[in-house]
Design a protein around this motif. Structure first.
Motif, PDB file in Angstrom:
ATOM      1  N   ALA A   1     -15.622  -0.046  -1.871  1.00 31.32           N
ATOM      2  CA  ALA A   1     -14.901  -0.850  -1.379  1.00 31.32           C
ATOM      3  C   ALA A   1     -15.550  -2.275  -1.453  1.00 31.32           C
ATOM      4  O   ALA A   1     -16.335  -2.275  -0.863  1.00 31.32           O
ATOM      5  CB  ALA A   1     -14.459  -0.579   0.315  1.00 31.32           C
TER       6      ALA A   1
ATOM      7  N   ALA B   1      -6.048  -2.249   0.776  1.00 30.25           N
ATOM      8  CA  ALA B   1      -7.424  -1.329   0.467  1.00 30.25           C
ATOM      9  C   ALA B   1      -7.906  -0.565  -0.589  1.00 30.25           C
ATOM     10  O   ALA B   1      -7.529   0.364   0.444  1.00 30.25           O
ATOM     11  CB  ALA B   1      -7.720  -1.626   2.616  1.00 30.25           C
ATOM     12  N   LEU B   2      -8.571  -0.612  -1.104  1.00 30.21           N
ATOM     13  CA  LEU B   2      -8.751   0.303  -1.579  1.00 30.21           C
ATOM     14  C   LEU B   2     -10.284   0.209  -2.776  1.00 30.21           C
ATOM     15  O   LEU B   2     -10.891  -0.592  -2.761  1.00 30.21           O
ATOM     16  CB  LEU B   2      -7.456   0.912  -3.137  1.00 30.21           C
ATOM     17  CG  LEU B   2      -6.311   0.885  -2.746  1.00 30.21           C
ATOM     18  CD1 LEU B   2      -5.489   0.750  -4.106  1.00 30.21           C
ATOM     19  CD2 LEU B   2      -6.462   2.323  -2.476  1.00 30.21           C
ATOM     20  N   PRO B   3     -11.011   1.537  -2.880  1.00 31.07           N
ATOM     21  CA  PRO B   3     -12.351   1.844  -3.488  1.00 31.07           C
ATOM     22  C   PRO B   3     -11.398   1.100  -5.061  1.00 31.07           C
ATOM     23  O   PRO B   3     -11.459   1.507  -5.598  1.00 31.07           O
ATOM     24  CB  PRO B   3     -12.560   3.254  -3.188  1.00 31.07           C
ATOM     25  CG  PRO B   3     -11.792   4.275  -3.193  1.00 31.07           C
ATOM     26  CD  PRO B   3     -10.868   2.749  -2.422  1.00 31.07           C
ATOM     27  N   SER B   4     -12.984   0.908  -5.198  1.00 30.02           N
ATOM     28  CA  SER B   4     -13.032  -0.198  -6.776  1.00 30.02           C
ATOM     29  C   SER B   4     -13.696   0.663  -7.816  1.00 30.02           C
ATOM     30  O   SER B   4     -15.178   0.709  -7.443  1.00 30.02           O
ATOM     31  CB  SER B   4     -13.527  -1.250  -6.677  1.00 30.02           C
ATOM     32  OG  SER B   4     -12.373  -2.574  -5.097  1.00 30.02           O
TER      33      SER B   4
ATOM     34  N   LYS C   1       0.671  -1.396   0.092  1.00 30.94           N
ATOM     35  CA  LYS C   1      -0.398   0.402   0.098  1.00 30.94           C
ATOM     36  C   LYS C   1       0.873   0.974   0.292  1.00 30.94           C
ATOM     37  O   LYS C   1       0.672   2.312  -0.579  1.00 30.94           O
ATOM     38  CB  LYS C   1      -0.760   0.017   0.998  1.00 30.94           C
ATOM     39  CG  LYS C   1      -1.761   1.084   1.054  1.00 30.94           C
ATOM     40  CD  LYS C   1      -3.127   0.533   2.073  1.00 30.94           C
ATOM     41  CE  LYS C   1      -4.190   2.273   2.092  1.00 30.94           C
ATOM     42  NZ  LYS C   1      -5.051   1.965   3.512  1.00 30.94           N
TER      43      LYS C   1
ATOM     44  N   GLU D   1      -7.705   4.401  -6.872  1.00 31.28           N
ATOM     45  CA  GLU D   1      -8.595   3.569  -7.058  1.00 31.28           C
ATOM     46  C   GLU D   1      -8.000   2.383  -7.530  1.00 31.28           C
ATOM     47  O   GLU D   1      -7.258   2.263  -8.336  1.00 31.28           O
ATOM     48  CB  GLU D   1      -9.987   3.119  -7.928  1.00 31.28           C
ATOM     49  CG  GLU D   1     -10.786   5.009  -7.321  1.00 31.28           C
ATOM     50  CD  GLU D   1     -11.815   5.297  -8.205  1.00 31.28           C
ATOM     51  OE1 GLU D   1     -13.013   6.405  -7.269  1.00 31.28           O
ATOM     52  OE2 GLU D   1     -12.041   4.937  -9.513  1.00 31.28           O
TER      53      GLU D   1
ATOM     54  N   SER E   1     -12.109  -7.349   1.201  1.00 26.09           N
ATOM     55  CA  SER E   1     -10.808  -8.417   0.728  1.00 26.09           C
ATOM     56  C   SER E   1     -10.612  -8.480  -0.631  1.00 26.09           C
ATOM     57  O   SER E   1      -9.672  -9.386  -1.223  1.00 26.09           O
ATOM     58  CB  SER E   1     -10.348  -9.484   1.648  1.00 26.09           C
ATOM     59  OG  SER E   1     -11.065 -10.509   1.204  1.00 26.09           O
TER      60      SER E   1
END
Length: 821
Positions: free
Chosen positions: A162, A170-173, A127, A135, A165
Motif C-alpha cells: 500500500a 486504497a489498493l496494494p501496488s 472502489k 492490485e 494515497s
C-alpha cells in the motif's frame, strides 16, 4: 485509468469519460519496447514505501543512462510530490457540493494535502467497481525541463504494498512504470504511457510480467502482445472516435490455451470441441446419463448426487431475489391453473375443474419440489396433456365408459410404465435429444401460451360486447326499464290497489338481475349497452405485457444506480401487476376479475375425492387402458425430459447437477396419486419453468466500468418452488384478496412469459434472418461457418415440423401427437 477499458478525464477536468476500447498508435508500442530494452528494470524489488522505490530506481540506473546526483535529487523531489486525483463522487455528494459556494469549496481543500487525499481515497465511490483481490499499477509520464534525455523505469515489487494515497483507491501496488523526458515530446510520452497501461490490462502480458525473471521475459511478453495486434488502417475511420465497449467479452481462456507458448500445457482444444458434439455437449450430462447396467442404477446415482446438496437447497434461498421469484411464479401458476382448469372443465363436463387444478397443482408441485432431482422445475397442467385428456373424455363418452375410472387405470398403467423406464435407465435416451427437438418443443409450448392468452382476450368481446350502435347525439332517447306487462307478471297479493302506481314505479326500478328473476323483461333502447369493458381490458392487457418487458430490461438501462436497476428488474412482474390493479381500481369499471373457488368440494357434486377402480366399467377396461397409457407415457416422458434438458443447459451454469431419473420417478408416482383422486395430470411446464429459472439469475456485483455484470449462474434451491405451491393451496382461502386482480392483467403476464420463452431459443433468431438482407444480419457464430442457404433450409424444415405438430394437436388426429413429438 484502466480496469479493462480506458477512461479519460474530459477537457473540463470535472468528470471521467465513458469507458471505451483503447486505440494505440503503433509507433508508441515500438517506443515502449525501446524503453523496456534500455531503461531501468527492477524485478522482485523489496520496498515498503514509494520513497524507497524511487531511491532504488534512481540509484540502479544503467551506466549509459545514469543521471548526475543533483538531477537525481530534483527528479526524486518531483516524483514524491503528492498526487491529485480526479475522484469519483456519488450523485448525493455532487448535489451536496452544489450547495457550497466556490470560496467555501476552496477553503475545504485548497491544495488537497496528503491527509485530505487519503480521506478522498478511502471514500472514493470508484472502489465499488474494483473486483476483490485487485492490485493497482502506476504509470507516471511527463516532460521535465531540467532533463536532457529520457528517464525510464519498470518496477515489479516482490509483494503488493500500500503506497498511501498514490492510488486513486486504497489498493496494494505491485507494478510501476515511469517515463520522464525533455520538453516538446509530451504527446509521445503520453502515448507510451497509454501503451504501457493497456499492456498491463492484457491477461497474457500480465502473466508474463508476473513470471518474468529477466528483462528478456518482459520483452517476450510484449512480443506476444504484438503478435495478436490488430491494426486499423488510417483514413478508414476517425481516430478521435472512441470504440464502444462490447456487450460481452470473449473468455481469456481461449487466448491462453491457443497461444503457441501454451499449447504444450493446455492442449490444442480439439478434445473439448469433439466432446461438445457428443450427447448434450457437457461432460456433466454425459456422466449423469451414462448407463450403469443395473436396475435403478441411474436413480440411485441421482439420489447420491443430490443428497449432499439437500441442506443448501433451503439455505441458498435466503435472498430477496427469491421473494420476487415466488410472487412472479405464483401469479403465473395461479393464472395457468385457472385457465387450464376452466378448459379442463369444459372438456370433461365439469368432472374436473378449477378447484381440482388448484389442489392438484399444490399437492403435486410441493411433493416434486421436496423430492425431485431438479427442484427448479415447475409442475403444472400443460397444453399437450390437456389435449390428451379431452380425447380420453370424448372416447369414454362415445363408448359409454365412466371417464374417471377409465382415466384411473390409464394413470396407473402410466405410473407402472414410468417406473419401468426409471428401472431400465431409459432416461439415457435424452443424450440423443438435439437442438432441433428442444427448440421445436419449446416453441410449441410458447406458442400455446401466446395463443391461449390472445384467445382468452378475444373471448371478452363475446362476454362484454362492444356497443357499435351507440351515438352520443341520441343520448336523450336512451332508456331501459323493467317491464311486467306480459303474461305471467309477478304480483304481490298483499299490495293494496291504492298503491299500484307506487308499486309499479318500484318494479320499474329493479336491477337487471332482480327484474329477470321475477319474470320481467327489459324494455328500452339502451338495454343492450354495457360500458366498454373490452377496450379497457385490452389496454390493461397491453400495458401489462409492455411494462413487464420494459421493467425486465431495466437491469441494462443507463438510468439510476445498479442496485436500483437490479431491484426493479427482479420485482418487475410484481410492480407491473400492482400498477395495473391500481389503474383498474381507479377507473372503477367491472373488468373480469380472478375468481378462485372458496369451498373444498369437487366441481361435480356427483363424484367424491377418491376414484374406485372397479364397479362402473367392464373388467376388461383395466387391460385395454394399457394401450392409451403407452401414448400418454410417451407424452409424459418427452414433455418431462425435454423440459429438463432445456433447464439444465450449460449456459445456465448449474452447479448441483440434474436428476433425470429421479424427476421421472416423481412424475410417474404422482400420476398414480392424481388419477386415484380425480385430479388433473401434471408434468413439467416448460414456459413457467424457464420463467422461474430466469427470475433466479445471479450476476456479479462488481464490474469494470463499461463492462456488463458477469452472469454467475442460478440460485439453485427448493424453497421458491415449494413456497409457490404452498401459496397455491392457501389460495382457496385468499379469494377476498385475489378477486381484485383483473384477468387481462394476468393474461398479459402469460403473454410476456410466452414471448420471453420464444425469444430464448435460436429458432427465433434464425426466423428473423429470413426477413433480413444479408448486410443487416448480425455477426452470429454459425453464420461464419455455415452457408446462409443451409441455415435457411434448416429453419424452414423446423418451421414445417412445428406447423405439423400444431395441426395435429388441433385436430382429431391429436391421439398420435406424442408419437409425432
Amino acid at each position: 485509468r484502466w480496469i479493462k477499458f480506458e477512461e479519460k478525464v474530459e477537457d473540463g477536468g470535472v468528470r471521467w469519460s465513458v469507458p471505451h476500447v483503447p486505440t494505440l498508435p503503433l509507433h508508441s508500442l515500438f517506443q515502449l519496447r525501446t524503453c523496456l530494452q534500455k531503461g531501468t528494470m527492477l524485478l522482485d524489488l523489496d520496498a515498503l514505501s514509494f520513497k524507497e522505490i524511487i531511491d532504488k530506481a534512481l540509484s540502479e540506473q544503467p551506466e549509459e543512462a545514469e543521471l548526475q546526483p543533483e538531477l537525481r535529487e530534483r527528479l526524486a523531489a518531483l516524483l514524491l510530490c503528492q498526487p491529485r486525483h480526479q475522484t469519483t463522487k456519488s450523485l448525493l455528494r455532487l448535489l451536496a457540493e452544489l450547495a457550497l459556494s466556490p470560496c467555501q469549496e476552496q477553503l475545504l481543500h485548497p491544495k488537497r494535502p496528503a491527509t485530505a487525499s487519503l480521506s478522498f481515497q478511502l471514500r472514493n465511490e470508484f472502489k465499488k467497481k474494483v473486483p476483490p483481490g485487485a492490485e493497482a499499477a502506476h504509470i507516471a509520464v511527463g516532460e521535465v525541463e531540467f532533463l536532457g534525455k529520457p528517464f525510464t523505469a519498470f518496477i515489479r515489487l516482490r509483494r503488493g504494498v500500500a503506497l498511501g494515497s498514490l492510488a486513486e483507491v486504497a489498493l496494494p501496488s505491485r507494478f510501476l512504470f515511469i517515463l520522464l523526458g525533455p520538453r516538446a515530446k509530451v504527446k509521445a510520452y503520453h502515448e507510451v504511457g497509454r501503451a504501457m497501461a493497456t499492456l498491463l490490462t492484457d491477461e497474457l502480458f500480465q502473466r508474463a510480467a508476473w513470471q518474468a525473471e529477466h528483462r528478456e521475459d518482459i520483452i517476450a511478453g510484449m512480443e506476444a502482445f504484438l503478435d495478436e495486434l490488430t491494426v486499423l488502417p488510417p483514413g478508414k475511420w476517425d481516430p478521435s472516435a472512441r470504440i464502444p465497449t462490447p456487450s460481452c467479452l470473449p473468455s481469456p481462456h481461449k487466448r491462453t490455451t491457443m497461444h503457441p507458448s501454451d499449447r504444450q500445457l493446455h492442449g490444442n482444444g480439439d478434445m473439448s470441441a469433439a466432446g461438445d458434439r457428443a450427447g448434450l455437449g457437457h461432460p456433466r450430462f454425459r456422466e449423469e446419463l451414462e448407463r450403469t447396467g443395473r436396475l435403478f442404477g441411474g436413480l440411485l446415482r441421482d439420489i447420491r448426487r443430490k443428497a449432499p446438496w439437500y441442506g443448501s437447497d433451503f439455505s441458498d434461498a435466503l435472498h430477496p431475489q427469491c421473494l420476487s421469484a415466488v410472487f412472479y411464479i405464483y401469479l403465473a401458476t395461479v393464472t395457468n391453473a385457472i385457465t387450464f382448469g376452466g378448459m379442463l372443465g369444459d372438456a370433461t363436463a365439469n368432472m374436473q375443474g378449477v378447484l381440482e387444478n388448484f389442489l392438484g397443482t399444490a399437492f403435486a408441485g410441493s411433493v416434486f419440489c421436496l423430492f425431485s432431482g431438479q427442484p427448479l422445475t415447475i409442475l403444472s397442467s400443460t397444453g399437450p396433456v390437456l389435449v390428451f385428456e379431452r380425447l380420453l373424455f370424448s372416447f369414454s363418452q362415445d363408448h359409454s365408459l365412466d371417464y374417471l375410472e377409465f382415466r384411473l387405470w390409464i394413470g396407473l398403467w402410466v405410473a407402472f410404465f414410468g417406473v419401468v423406464l426409471v428401472a431400465t435407465e431409459a432416461s439415457h435416451l435424452v443424450r440423443y435429444f438435439t437442438r432441433f427437438t428442444e427448440e421445436g418443443f419449446c416453441a410449441l409450448i410458447s406458442l400455446i401460451f401466446i395463443y391461449d392468452s390472445l384467445k382468452k382476450m378475444m373471448s371478452l368481446a363475446d362476454a362484454f360486447p362492444i356497443n357499435w350502435q351507440y351515438r352520443l347525439d341520441d343520448v336523450t332517447s336512451y332508456s331501459c326499464i323493467c317491464n311486467f306487462s306480459s303474461p305471467g307478471v309477478w304480483h304481490d297479493p298483499s299490495s293494496p290497489p291504492a298503491l299500484s302506481l307506487q308499486h309499479a314505479a318500484t318494479l320499474a326500478g329493479l336491477s337487471r338481475t332482480q327484474c329477470l328473476g321475477r319474470g320481467g323483461h327489459l324494455l328500452g333502447t339502451s338495454c343492450q349497452y354495457v360500458p366498454d369493458v373490452t377496450l379497457i381490458s385490452f389496454l390493461l392487457f397491453g400495458v401489462t405485457f409492455l411494462s413487464c418487458t420494459a421493467l425486465k430490461r431495466f437491469r441494462s438501462s443507463r438510468y439510476f444506480p445498479a442496485a436500483v436497476r437490479k431491484l426493479v428488474s427482479d420485482f418487475a412482474i410484481i410492480l407491473t401487476i400492482l400498477a395495473s390493479c391500481a389503474i383498474d381500481a381507479t377507473l372503477g369499471l367491472e373488468t373480469p376479475k380472478l375468481l378462485v373457488p372458496s369451498e373444498l368440494k369437487p366441481t361435480n357434486p356427483a363424484r367424491g375425492w377418491i376414484i374406485f377402480p372397479f364397479g362402473a366399467n367392464p373388467w376388461w377396461v383395466c387391460l385395454v387402458s394399457a394401450v392409451p397409457a403407452v401414448l400418454v407415457t410417451i407424452l409424459i416422458f418427452m414433455d418431462q425430459q425435454i423440459t429438463a434438458v432445456i433447464l439444465n443447459r450449460r449456459e445456465y451454469k448449474l452447479q448441483k447437477g440434474a436428476g433425470f431419473h429421479l424427476d421421472l420417478l416423481c412424475v410417474s408416482l404422482l400420476m398414480a396419486v392424481t388419477s386415484a383422486t380425480g385430479l388433473p395430470w401434471y408434468v413439467s411446464a416448460t414456459v413457467i419453468s424457464l420463467a422461474h429459472i430466469e427470475s433466479l439469475r445471479k450476476e456479479s456485483t462488481t464490474s469494470a466500468p463499461g463492462e456488463h455484470p458477469e452472469f454467475l449462474g442460478i440460485r439453485e434451491q427448493r424453497l421458491t418452488g415449494l413456497a409457490v405451491f404452498v401459496l397455491m393451496g392457501v389460495s382457496v382461502f385468499m379469494a377476498p384478496v385475489l378477486k381484485h386482480i383483473p384477468m387481462p392483467v394476468l393474461y398479459g403476464v402469460f403473454l410476456h412469459m410466452g414471448v420471453a420463452a420464444l425469444n430464448s431459443i435460436q429458432l427465433t433468431d434464425r426466423v428473423r434472418l429470413l426477413l433480413m438482407p444479408a448486410k443487416h444480419q448480425p455477426d452470429l457464430p454459425y453464420l461464419r461457418h455455415v452457408p446462409l442457404h443451409r441455415v435457411h433450409f434448416f429453419t424452414v424444415i423446423q418451421l414445417l415440423c412445428l406447423a405439423l405438430l400444431w395441426v395435429i394437436k388441433s385436430t382429431m388426429a391429436a391421439i398420435i401427437f406424442p408419437v409425432m413429438v
